[in-house]
Design a protein around this motif. Structure first.
Motif, PDB file in Angstrom:
ATOM      1  N   ASP A 182      34.560  13.919  20.629  1.00  0.00           N
ATOM      2  CA  ASP A 182      33.396  14.502  19.952  1.00  0.00           C
ATOM      3  C   ASP A 182      32.602  13.500  19.109  1.00  0.00           C
ATOM      4  O   ASP A 182      31.763  13.892  18.310  1.00  0.00           O
ATOM      5  CB  ASP A 182      33.839  15.683  19.084  1.00  0.00           C
ATOM      6  N   ARG A 183      32.841  12.201  19.277  1.00  0.00           N
ATOM      7  CA  ARG A 183      32.072  11.188  18.549  1.00  0.00           C
ATOM      8  C   ARG A 183      30.946  10.676  19.444  1.00  0.00           C
ATOM      9  O   ARG A 183      31.183  10.263  20.581  1.00  0.00           O
ATOM     10  CB  ARG A 183      32.963  10.031  18.132  1.00  0.00           C
ATOM     11  N   GLN A 184      29.722  10.716  18.950  1.00  0.00           N
ATOM     12  CA  GLN A 184      28.590  10.258  19.740  1.00  0.00           C
ATOM     13  C   GLN A 184      28.651   8.750  19.949  1.00  0.00           C
ATOM     14  O   GLN A 184      28.937   7.988  19.020  1.00  0.00           O
ATOM     15  CB  GLN A 184      27.269  10.636  19.079  1.00  0.00           C
ATOM     16  N   VAL A 185      28.377   8.340  21.185  1.00  0.00           N
ATOM     17  CA  VAL A 185      28.375   6.933  21.563  1.00  0.00           C
ATOM     18  C   VAL A 185      27.163   6.665  22.450  1.00  0.00           C
ATOM     19  O   VAL A 185      26.545   7.591  22.987  1.00  0.00           O
ATOM     20  CB  VAL A 185      29.671   6.542  22.316  1.00  0.00           C
ATOM     21  N   LEU A 186      26.848   5.389  22.614  1.00  0.00           N
ATOM     22  CA  LEU A 186      25.804   4.977  23.536  1.00  0.00           C
ATOM     23  C   LEU A 186      26.459   4.716  24.883  1.00  0.00           C
ATOM     24  O   LEU A 186      27.508   4.062  24.945  1.00  0.00           O
ATOM     25  CB  LEU A 186      25.125   3.693  23.028  1.00  0.00           C
ATOM     26  N   VAL A 187      25.873   5.250  25.946  1.00  0.00           N
ATOM     27  CA  VAL A 187      26.442   5.049  27.276  1.00  0.00           C
ATOM     28  C   VAL A 187      25.393   4.469  28.220  1.00  0.00           C
ATOM     29  O   VAL A 187      24.186   4.646  28.023  1.00  0.00           O
ATOM     30  CB  VAL A 187      26.993   6.376  27.883  1.00  0.00           C
ATOM     31  N   GLU A 188      25.888   3.763  29.223  1.00  0.00           N
ATOM     32  CA  GLU A 188      25.047   3.361  30.348  1.00  0.00           C
ATOM     33  C   GLU A 188      25.538   4.153  31.539  1.00  0.00           C
ATOM     34  O   GLU A 188      26.739   4.209  31.802  1.00  0.00           O
ATOM     35  CB  GLU A 188      25.160   1.865  30.629  1.00  0.00           C
ATOM     36  N   HIS A 212      20.336   4.682  29.884  1.00  0.00           N
ATOM     37  CA  HIS A 212      21.061   4.660  28.612  1.00  0.00           C
ATOM     38  C   HIS A 212      20.822   5.976  27.872  1.00  0.00           C
ATOM     39  O   HIS A 212      19.703   6.480  27.853  1.00  0.00           O
ATOM     40  CB  HIS A 212      20.620   3.471  27.758  1.00  0.00           C
ATOM     41  N   ALA A 213      21.883   6.493  27.287  1.00  0.00           N
ATOM     42  CA  ALA A 213      21.774   7.782  26.601  1.00  0.00           C
ATOM     43  C   ALA A 213      22.846   7.875  25.515  1.00  0.00           C
ATOM     44  O   ALA A 213      23.794   7.100  25.479  1.00  0.00           O
ATOM     45  CB  ALA A 213      21.973   8.923  27.598  1.00  0.00           C
ATOM     46  N   ILE A 214      22.671   8.860  24.671  1.00  0.00           N
ATOM     47  CA  ILE A 214      23.692   9.218  23.697  1.00  0.00           C
ATOM     48  C   ILE A 214      24.556  10.292  24.350  1.00  0.00           C
ATOM     49  O   ILE A 214      24.059  11.212  24.975  1.00  0.00           O
ATOM     50  CB  ILE A 214      23.047   9.761  22.395  1.00  0.00           C
ATOM     51  N   SER A 215      25.860  10.145  24.209  1.00  0.00           N
ATOM     52  CA  SER A 215      26.786  11.085  24.818  1.00  0.00           C
ATOM     53  C   SER A 215      28.030  11.203  23.942  1.00  0.00           C
ATOM     54  O   SER A 215      28.185  10.463  22.977  1.00  0.00           O
ATOM     55  CB  SER A 215      27.167  10.587  26.216  1.00  0.00           C
ATOM     56  N   TYR A 216      28.899  12.123  24.290  1.00  0.00           N
ATOM     57  CA  TYR A 216      30.195  12.218  23.635  1.00  0.00           C
ATOM     58  C   TYR A 216      31.218  12.688  24.655  1.00  0.00           C
ATOM     59  O   TYR A 216      30.884  13.311  25.663  1.00  0.00           O
ATOM     60  CB  TYR A 216      30.161  13.127  22.404  1.00  0.00           C
ATOM     61  N   PHE A 217      32.462  12.358  24.421  1.00  0.00           N
ATOM     62  CA  PHE A 217      33.555  12.715  25.316  1.00  0.00           C
ATOM     63  C   PHE A 217      34.391  13.795  24.648  1.00  0.00           C
ATOM     64  O   PHE A 217      34.821  13.635  23.500  1.00  0.00           O
ATOM     65  CB  PHE A 217      34.419  11.478  25.606  1.00  0.00           C
ATOM     66  N   LEU A 218      34.590  14.903  25.342  1.00  0.00           N
ATOM     67  CA  LEU A 218      35.340  16.016  24.775  1.00  0.00           C
ATOM     68  C   LEU A 218      35.990  16.818  25.894  1.00  0.00           C
ATOM     69  O   LEU A 218      35.347  17.091  26.919  1.00  0.00           O
ATOM     70  CB  LEU A 218      34.411  16.916  23.946  1.00  0.00           C
ATOM     71  N   ALA A 219      37.226  17.175  25.693  1.00  0.00           N
ATOM     72  CA  ALA A 219      37.974  18.010  26.642  1.00  0.00           C
ATOM     73  C   ALA A 219      37.979  17.410  28.046  1.00  0.00           C
ATOM     74  O   ALA A 219      37.796  18.109  29.041  1.00  0.00           O
ATOM     75  CB  ALA A 219      37.410  19.427  26.658  1.00  0.00           C
ATOM     76  N   GLY A 220      38.123  16.077  28.114  1.00  0.00           N
ATOM     77  CA  GLY A 220      38.245  15.410  29.407  1.00  0.00           C
ATOM     78  C   GLY A 220      36.954  15.175  30.159  1.00  0.00           C
ATOM     79  O   GLY A 220      36.992  14.842  31.343  1.00  0.00           O
ATOM     80  N   ALA A 221      35.817  15.363  29.506  1.00  0.00           N
ATOM     81  CA  ALA A 221      34.541  15.181  30.211  1.00  0.00           C
ATOM     82  C   ALA A 221      33.482  14.597  29.279  1.00  0.00           C
ATOM     83  O   ALA A 221      33.533  14.790  28.060  1.00  0.00           O
ATOM     84  CB  ALA A 221      34.052  16.514  30.759  1.00  0.00           C
ATOM     85  N   TRP A 222      32.518  13.925  29.879  1.00  0.00           N
ATOM     86  CA  TRP A 222      31.364  13.405  29.140  1.00  0.00           C
ATOM     87  C   TRP A 222      30.341  14.517  29.000  1.00  0.00           C
ATOM     88  O   TRP A 222      30.111  15.268  29.935  1.00  0.00           O
ATOM     89  CB  TRP A 222      30.741  12.218  29.873  1.00  0.00           C
ATOM     90  N   HIS A 223      29.745  14.608  27.827  1.00  0.00           N
ATOM     91  CA  HIS A 223      28.731  15.624  27.560  1.00  0.00           C
ATOM     92  C   HIS A 223      27.460  14.936  27.060  1.00  0.00           C
ATOM     93  O   HIS A 223      27.537  14.005  26.248  1.00  0.00           O
ATOM     94  CB  HIS A 223      29.227  16.623  26.510  1.00  0.00           C
TER      95      HIS A 223
END
Length: 117
Positions: free
Chosen positions: A65-71, A81-92
């Protein structure tokens, strides 16, 4: 200030230091280097430092649930490039544009200079 401007300022400061008070163990090498050499070294270091912040999602995942920068692997380069977070085994993603994109790499968002992030 751009990275190039920082490199130039750093080079000028280091060369002035080397000329004005030779106290550093490598100062005897100063005559063999010029401002461009120091700038190139600074830029190479900055590039490496930034590149090493990216993490492989196959090797390491961010805190839940921590926001990160992803490619992503999205075809549209404006959307790579976007802001995303990983939660419950998936990227959101907060934006539906990325519903079918795969995360290629991610990094924690560095704090702003003087900020608390």
């Amino acid at each position: 200030m751009t990275t190039e401007e920082k490199a130039k300022a750093y080079a000028e400061k280091e060369l002035i230091r080397a000329i004005s008070r030779p106290a550093h163990p490598l100062d005897h090498l100063a005559p063999y280097f010029d401002s461009k050499d120091v700038q190139q070294a600074y830029l190479a270091g900055a590039t490496e430092a930034l590149a090493s912040q990216w993490k492989d999602p196959e090797v390491e995942l961010p805190e839940d649930d921590r926001q990160v920068l992803v490619e992503t692997d999205c075809e549209d380069k404006e959307l790579r490039h976007a802001i995303s977070y990983f939660l419950a085994g998936a990227w959101h993603f907060p934006d539906d544009w990325y519903y079918d994109c795969r995360v290629l790499k991610w990094m924690y968002i560095p704090p702003l200079k003087g900020g608390d992030a």
